[in-house]
Design a protein around this motif. Structure first.
Motif, PDB file in Angstrom:
ATOM      1  N   ALA A  17       0.880  -1.198  -0.016  1.00 34.23           N
ATOM      2  CA  ALA A  17       0.026  -0.115   0.051  1.00 34.23           C
ATOM      3  C   ALA A  17       0.956   1.215  -0.090  1.00 34.23           C
ATOM      4  N   ARG A  18       0.580   2.240  -0.826  1.00 30.42           N
ATOM      5  CA  ARG A  18       1.262   3.487  -0.834  1.00 30.42           C
ATOM      6  C   ARG A  18       0.533   4.553  -1.234  1.00 30.42           C
ATOM      7  N   GLY A  19       0.811   5.748  -0.730  1.00 36.34           N
ATOM      8  CA  GLY A  19       0.035   7.072  -1.285  1.00 36.34           C
ATOM      9  C   GLY A  19      -0.812   7.370  -0.125  1.00 36.34           C
ATOM     10  N   PHE A  20      -1.203   6.672   0.991  1.00 37.91           N
ATOM     11  CA  PHE A  20      -2.205   7.033   1.956  1.00 37.91           C
ATOM     12  C   PHE A  20      -1.923   8.264   2.630  1.00 37.91           C
ATOM     13  N   CYS A  33      -0.909 -17.541  -5.554  1.00 39.19           N
ATOM     14  CA  CYS A  33      -1.273 -18.523  -6.822  1.00 39.19           C
ATOM     15  C   CYS A  33      -0.872 -17.523  -8.073  1.00 39.19           C
ATOM     16  N   GLY A  34      -0.478 -16.295  -7.938  1.00 38.31           N
ATOM     17  CA  GLY A  34      -0.195 -15.560  -8.934  1.00 38.31           C
ATOM     18  C   GLY A  34      -1.066 -14.508  -9.450  1.00 38.31           C
ATOM     19  N   VAL A  35      -2.325 -14.425  -8.813  1.00 38.48           N
ATOM     20  CA  VAL A  35      -3.382 -13.575  -9.322  1.00 38.48           C
ATOM     21  C   VAL A  35      -2.859 -12.054  -8.769  1.00 38.48           C
ATOM     22  N   HIS A  36      -2.807 -10.945  -9.532  1.00 38.26           N
ATOM     23  CA  HIS A  36      -2.530  -9.672  -9.219  1.00 38.26           C
ATOM     24  C   HIS A  36      -3.872  -9.020  -9.118  1.00 38.26           C
ATOM     25  N   GLU A  37      -3.974  -8.127  -8.041  1.00 33.50           N
ATOM     26  CA  GLU A  37      -4.954  -7.037  -7.903  1.00 33.50           C
ATOM     27  C   GLU A  37      -4.565  -5.611  -7.749  1.00 33.50           C
ATOM     28  N   ARG A  38      -5.102  -4.793  -8.317  1.00 33.67           N
ATOM     29  CA  ARG A  38      -4.583  -3.309  -8.222  1.00 33.67           C
ATOM     30  C   ARG A  38      -5.799  -2.521  -7.807  1.00 33.67           C
ATOM     31  N   ALA A  39      -5.919  -1.673  -6.722  1.00 33.30           N
ATOM     32  CA  ALA A  39      -6.895  -0.874  -6.408  1.00 33.30           C
ATOM     33  C   ALA A  39      -6.468   0.795  -6.258  1.00 33.30           C
ATOM     34  N   GLU A  40      -7.185   1.512  -6.884  1.00 32.90           N
ATOM     35  CA  GLU A  40      -6.864   2.949  -6.559  1.00 32.90           C
ATOM     36  C   GLU A  40      -7.945   3.862  -5.783  1.00 32.90           C
ATOM     37  N   GLY A  41      -7.508   5.083  -5.404  1.00 31.51           N
ATOM     38  CA  GLY A  41      -8.333   5.952  -4.698  1.00 31.51           C
ATOM     39  C   GLY A  41      -9.361   5.381  -3.542  1.00 31.51           C
ATOM     40  N   SER A  42     -10.580   5.516  -3.582  1.00 36.59           N
ATOM     41  CA  SER A  42     -11.526   4.812  -2.562  1.00 36.59           C
ATOM     42  C   SER A  42     -11.548   3.466  -2.730  1.00 36.59           C
ATOM     43  N   LYS A  43     -11.381   2.782  -3.720  1.00 38.97           N
ATOM     44  CA  LYS A  43     -11.477   1.418  -3.818  1.00 38.97           C
ATOM     45  C   LYS A  43      -9.893   0.551  -3.182  1.00 38.97           C
ATOM     46  N   ALA A  44      -8.912   1.656  -3.007  1.00 39.41           N
ATOM     47  CA  ALA A  44      -7.817   0.930  -2.388  1.00 39.41           C
ATOM     48  C   ALA A  44      -8.144   0.590  -0.745  1.00 39.41           C
TER      49      ALA A  44
END
Length: 67
Positions: A17-20, A33-44
């Motif tokens: 997590a960064r930018g908070f 298992c190798g799955v990547h997820e990214r969330a930005e803004g309020s979804k973070a």
């Protein structure tokens, strides 16, 4: 020459997590298992709450029946 699967080293599974404190928050999660997820803004914030590091939601647990 035969094709070889890509081998990536140095990227560890986990949550970053960064930018908070300043700017727009960004959360990256790499599952074991190798799955990547990214969330930005309020979804973070939602990704931070949902993720359990070390627990893979993408594969059924051993001994559980799949639908």
């Amino acid at each position: 020459m035969s094709e070889q699967p890509a081998r990536i080293e140095g990227i560890q599974p986990g949550l970053q997590a960064r930018g908070f404190n300043s700017g727009r928050p960004v959360v990256d999660w790499l599952c074991h298992c190798g799955v990547h997820e990214r969330a930005e803004g309020s979804k973070a914030y939602g990704l931070l709450v949902r993720v359990r590091v070390g627990v893979c939601p993408h594969r059924p647990a051993e001994g559980r029946a799949t639908a």
